[in-house]
Design an enzyme around this catalytic site. Structure first.
Site, PDB file in Angstrom:
ATOM      1  N   SER A 147       0.808  -1.211   0.000  1.00 58.86           N
ATOM      2  CA  SER A 147       0.000   0.000   0.000  1.00 58.86           C
ATOM      3  C   SER A 147       0.847   1.270   0.000  1.00 58.86           C
ATOM      4  CB  SER A 147      -0.944   0.010   1.208  1.00 58.86           C
ATOM      5  OG  SER A 147      -0.213   0.140   2.395  1.00 58.86           O
ATOM      6  N   LYS A 183      -0.465   4.635   6.046  1.00 58.38           N
ATOM      7  CA  LYS A 183      -1.168   5.527   5.121  1.00 58.38           C
ATOM      8  C   LYS A 183      -0.555   6.927   5.206  1.00 58.38           C
ATOM      9  CE  LYS A 183      -4.469   2.726   3.684  1.00 58.38           C
ATOM     10  NZ  LYS A 183      -3.533   1.582   3.849  1.00 58.38           N
TER      11      LYS A 183
END
Lengths: 224, 224
Positions: A147, A183
DNA sequence: CTTGACAATGGACAAGTGTTCACCTAAACA
DNA sequence: TGTTTAGGTGAACACTTGTCCATTGTCAAG
């Protein structure tokens, strides 16, 4: 020899209790004094009445590739540390070394609630000049998945996290759907903050709920 | 006392050129080998015909408090590094923390010749569970350029290097054209080893000359 | 010119230190 | 029951290594 019997393999893991003690003392002596012990110093430490008791252990340690030595030369050791995470850490009086737990899976809770079983190892790090405030509740997180590849953080990397408030642009460890992931934290003036994956194939956006952000990533460590 | 006369102050900075050379060699010997040199090893390095030449310098260094020694005991040094203002030193009871010099630019020579000025800082790291071996020989190198981007090592990253022999596939710090760069070390059985950049735009190949490989990269540390 | 700091030679000595040989004990093993 | 492995004793030996003596030379400061 019977191939069914579990063969005794001479790896680092098969050190005897005594051998581990010797090894630990040697390491520790070097830590404290800055130079290696002589054989007679080891002898005295363990109360042996013969230097040969030490010699035997050193030969064994060398055979098992736990140490290396330069034959005939005084105080010349070299310690072979294996890659296993459960390696005997430094003795108690050396705990000043920053000792960061590596969380393999902290999906179930916040760092505060992480159980020892959640650790997959320990990372001893103190990067002062890198701006670490080591005394905090720093922890490390092993990255799974892709990610954050666009931020050059890859699967298997270890990310060092400091629990604290995030600012716009920080990479954060966040709890999403019961799983901790990395993130990018985005917070523009006048807008609600959100989280963003750094992978163009996963253009995910996430709302920031309370207790979502666990900490800010300070550094990446990757073993080659 | 005449305040005009340049008072001879016995601090670290007043070391003779020769004394600095000796001191540097002692430090570097310990880096590379993990243990201190003997007096005769210093003698040989500098081509002295008498051990007493070394003794004189050691006495001077001790007098000026640049080093400490244990009288009569082999290979027992202790280096007193000056408290450089820019580098926050650890508290006394935490000296076990590993202190890795960060070489910003070691282009001019081999590690043996690196001068203290070559340091751009110090990185205090101990990554036990990352499989680090002898801490003292380790040094860090700040990456410049893009030659290893395909190995996910980027400009500005810090690579932790251990001086030792390379094996096939290792990423190594190598001296090429007077500059230290990171390269992949390739050594197939029966063939000559060579170095290879990990950037598809720079498909460079380099022969391995003597003293070319300075050490093996063990980890990458990147500040976020 | 003298003094003192610095640098180095040459040789000798003694302590520090690794090494080895012979031998012992106890537990584990097949 | 013999064999192996871990752990240890005791003493001797020889290389490694730190130390010290006497001497020489250079160079800058007083």
């Amino acid at each position: 020899m019977d191939k069914c019997s579990p063969k005794q393999v001479n790896t680092m893991k098969d050190l005897t209790t005594r051998q581990k003690e010797i090894l630990t003392f040697i390491e520790h002596h070097e830590w404290r004094n800055g130079y290696w012990p002589s054989i007679r110093e080891i002898q005295e430490k363990f109360g042996f009445r013969s230097t040969n008791a030490v010699m035997g252990h050193l030969r064994a340690l060398e055979k098992k590739e736990a140490i290396e030595r330069i034959p005939g030369q005084a105080r010349t050791f070299r310690i072979n540390r294996p890659d296993s995470p459960e390696i005997p850490s430094m003795p108690d009086d050396a705990t000043e070394v920053v000792d960061i737990p590596v969380m393999g899976d902290i999906a179930a809770g916040y760092p505060d609630r992480v159980e020892p079983a959640g650790e997959i190892g320990r990372l001893q790090v103190d990067i002062q000049s890198a701006g670490f405030s080591s005394r905090r509740r720093t922890f490390a997180l092993q990255v799974r998945g892709e990610s954050m590849v666009d931020a050059e953080i890859y699967d298997g990397d270890m990310v060092i996290i400091e629990p604290r408030d995030a600012h716009d642009g920080d990479i954060v460890a966040a709890l999403i759907d019961g799983e901790t992931t990395l993130k990018r934290y985005i917070k523009k003036p006048g807008e609600h903050p959100y989280l963003k994956a750094e992978n163009k194939f996963y253009p995910e956006l996430y709302p920031v709920t309370e207790l979502c952000v666990q900490g800010v990533a300070k550094a990446v460590v990757r073993n080659l």
